[in-house]
Design a protein around this motif. Structure first.
Motif, mmCIF file in Angstrom:
data_model
loop_
_atom_site.group_PDB
_atom_site.id
_atom_site.type_symbol
_atom_site.label_atom_id
_atom_site.label_comp_id
_atom_site.label_asym_id
_atom_site.label_seq_id
_atom_site.Cartn_x
_atom_site.Cartn_y
_atom_site.Cartn_z
ATOM 1 N N PRO A 9 -7.456 -8.814 -29.027
ATOM 2 C CA PRO A 9 -6.029 -8.608 -28.788
ATOM 3 C C PRO A 9 -5.691 -7.386 -27.936
ATOM 4 C CG PRO A 9 -6.600 -7.840 -30.962
ATOM 5 C CD PRO A 9 -7.844 -8.467 -30.382
ATOM 6 N N GLY A 10 -6.599 -6.459 -27.734
ATOM 7 C CA GLY A 10 -6.293 -5.229 -27.024
ATOM 8 C C GLY A 10 -6.063 -5.436 -25.543
ATOM 9 N N GLY A 33 -15.463 2.005 -40.030
ATOM 10 C CA GLY A 33 -14.489 1.143 -40.691
ATOM 11 C C GLY A 33 -13.957 0.030 -39.809
ATOM 12 N N PHE A 34 -14.634 -0.267 -38.678
ATOM 13 C CA PHE A 34 -14.217 -1.383 -37.834
ATOM 14 C C PHE A 34 -14.403 -2.676 -38.625
ATOM 15 C CE2 PHE A 34 -15.596 0.851 -33.622
ATOM 16 C CZ PHE A 34 -14.697 1.869 -33.863
ATOM 17 N N GLU A 35 -13.686 -3.726 -38.222
ATOM 18 C CA GLU A 35 -13.785 -5.009 -38.908
ATOM 19 C C GLU A 35 -14.147 -6.104 -37.915
ATOM 20 O OE1 GLU A 35 -10.267 -5.870 -41.153
ATOM 21 O OE2 GLU A 35 -10.208 -3.848 -42.001
ATOM 22 N N GLU A 52 -5.229 -0.658 -35.953
ATOM 23 C CA GLU A 52 -4.228 -1.729 -35.961
ATOM 24 C C GLU A 52 -4.125 -2.468 -34.639
ATOM 25 O OE1 GLU A 52 -0.423 -0.683 -37.555
ATOM 26 O OE2 GLU A 52 -1.307 0.625 -39.059
ATOM 27 N N ASP A 53 -4.437 -1.801 -33.522
ATOM 28 C CA ASP A 53 -4.178 -2.432 -32.234
ATOM 29 C C ASP A 53 -5.334 -2.331 -31.240
ATOM 30 O OD1 ASP A 53 -4.035 0.263 -31.766
ATOM 31 O OD2 ASP A 53 -2.087 0.220 -30.790
ATOM 32 N N ARG A 80 -8.612 6.856 -31.821
ATOM 33 C CA ARG A 80 -7.604 7.652 -32.532
ATOM 34 C C ARG A 80 -7.586 7.222 -33.991
ATOM 35 N NH1 ARG A 80 -4.473 10.854 -30.600
ATOM 36 N NH2 ARG A 80 -4.657 10.082 -28.478
ATOM 37 N N VAL A 81 -7.684 8.185 -34.889
ATOM 38 C CA VAL A 81 -7.739 7.914 -36.324
ATOM 39 C C VAL A 81 -6.684 8.763 -37.040
ATOM 40 C CG1 VAL A 81 -10.187 7.275 -36.296
ATOM 41 C CG2 VAL A 81 -9.545 9.655 -36.690
ATOM 42 N N PRO A 82 -6.251 8.340 -38.234
ATOM 43 C CA PRO A 82 -5.229 9.105 -38.954
ATOM 44 C C PRO A 82 -5.766 10.388 -39.600
ATOM 45 C CG PRO A 82 -5.755 7.085 -40.143
ATOM 46 C CD PRO A 82 -6.505 7.042 -38.849
ATOM 47 N N ASP A 83 -7.059 10.436 -39.939
ATOM 48 C CA ASP A 83 -7.657 11.615 -40.580
ATOM 49 C C ASP A 83 -9.035 11.835 -39.956
ATOM 50 O OD1 ASP A 83 -8.927 13.517 -42.171
ATOM 51 O OD2 ASP A 83 -8.222 12.642 -44.057
#
Length: 142
Positions: A9-10, A33-35, A52-53, A80-83
């Protein structure tokens, strides 16, 4: 724009070459943590969701496509990660080799660089503050 459940989707999707696609997928899931979203053959390709994207494709070696070798760096994938501290620790514990320790930069990002078992370089980054580019010597085009 049409969407296609069979395609990543990217807007931009890096295709990274690995000597063992299944091992790479397992490692990327554990370390970052990729899926996995689509598997194409047992050892040919895998589309992976990143956050998410984002997305990447893990591909096998064939014809002129080879995994990194000889210490030559031809790319760096920034995620880019949140933590970033937690993500960096997770990747290190999964066996990533630290190339650049985490550092907080004047332009508002905290990031560090890791190498995965196949030699691909990954920069994990987190925005820690909003900074006008002129504050650190950059130029914006907006």
């Amino acid at each position: 724009m049409l969407t296609n459940r069979s395609a990543p989707p990217g807007t931009v999707t890096p295709v990274l070459i690995y000597p063992d696609v299944r091992a790479a997928v397992a490692w990327l899931e554990k370390a970052f943590g990729f899926e996995e979203r689509v598997r194409i053959g047992e050892a040919h390709r895998s589309q992976m969701q990143v956050g998410e994207d984002g997305s990447i494709v893990v591909a096998d070696i064939r014809r002129d496509k080879v995994a990194p070798s000889g210490g030559v760096v031809t790319q760096l994938v920034k995620v880019r990660v949140p933590d970033v501290d937690a993500a960096f620790t997770r990747a290190r514990e999964a066996g990533a080799r630290v190339l650049e320790e985490l550092e907080t930069y004047e332009y508002g990002e905290r990031s560090g660089v890791l190498e995965d078992p196949a030699g691909h370089h990954w920069e994990l980054t987190q925005t820690v503050r909003d900074v006008e580019p002129a504050e650190w010597g950059g130029e914006g085009s907006w």
